[in-house]
Design a protein around this motif. Structure first.
Motif, short mmCIF file in Angstrom:
data_model
loop_
_atom_site.label_atom_id
_atom_site.label_comp_id
_atom_site.label_asym_id
_atom_site.label_seq_id
_atom_site.Cartn_x
_atom_site.Cartn_y
_atom_site.Cartn_z
N GLY A 77 0.87 -1.34 0.03
CA GLY A 77 0.11 0.18 0.09
C GLY A 77 0.82 1.30 0.07
N LYS A 78 2.30 1.33 -0.20
CA LYS A 78 3.06 2.35 -0.21
C LYS A 78 3.80 2.58 -1.48
N GLU A 79 4.22 3.63 -1.74
CA GLU A 79 5.10 3.80 -2.83
C GLU A 79 6.44 3.22 -2.65
N ARG A 80 7.28 2.94 -3.84
CA ARG A 80 8.73 2.28 -3.55
C ARG A 80 9.35 3.39 -3.18
N GLU A 132 12.83 -3.91 11.97
CA GLU A 132 11.55 -3.41 12.38
C GLU A 132 10.52 -3.82 11.87
N PRO A 133 9.10 -3.86 12.14
CA PRO A 133 8.04 -4.40 11.64
C PRO A 133 7.89 -3.52 10.41
N ASP A 134 8.38 -2.10 10.47
CA ASP A 134 8.06 -1.28 9.07
C ASP A 134 8.90 -1.40 8.00
N ASP A 135 9.79 -2.51 8.28
CA ASP A 135 11.01 -2.79 7.29
C ASP A 135 10.29 -4.06 6.34
N THR A 136 9.17 -4.47 6.65
CA THR A 136 8.43 -5.30 5.99
C THR A 136 8.13 -4.77 4.52
N ALA A 137 8.42 -5.47 3.49
CA ALA A 137 8.44 -4.91 1.97
C ALA A 137 8.95 -5.96 1.27
#
Length: 123
Positions: free
Chosen positions: A42-45, A87-92
């Motif tokens: 759901g986010k931009e690259r 960190e969880p926000d590194d999920t990608a």
């Protein structure tokens, strides 16, 4: 023909270590900068880090420079991206890309891209 193959993705525990590899091949006339980008759901690259294969100079985006390191292994034509504090926000999905432009993280300047590797940071 420039080829980029990422590896090292998978499931990582929060606070754990992550090391991604980008195996690159092709003519030095076609590229000399390798970068890592990532795209979360759901986010931009976004650009993470880049490195010059010629002199090793590197750049890590400000928001991530405290946690991520980029390095090259010239003998094995591989560029690594590593963090010891995932960190969880590194999920990608993490992509490596190559260009003949200078050090930069503007994706439009990167002509060659790998297929990407999924990283999930979760307990």
């Amino acid at each position: 023909q420039v080829q980029l193959v990422e590896s090292g993705g998978g499931l990582v525990q929060p606070g754990g270590s992550l090391r991604l590899a980008c195996a690159h091949s092709g003519s030095a006339q076609d590229y000399h900068i390798i970068a890592w980008f990532r795209q979360a759901p759901g986010k931009e690259r976004e650009g993470v880090a880049c490195i010059s294969l010629r002199d090793g100079k590197s750049y890590v985006t400000t928001a991530m420079k405290e946690r991520f390191v980029i390095a090259r292994d010239s003998a094995n034509n591989t560029v690594y991206l590593q963090t010891n504090v995932a960190e969880p926000d590194d999920t990608a999905i993490y992509y490596c890309a190559a260009t003949n432009w200078g050090l930069n993280l503007n994706s439009v300047t990167f002509k060659y891209w790998g297929q990407g590797t999924q990283v999930t940071v979760s307990s």
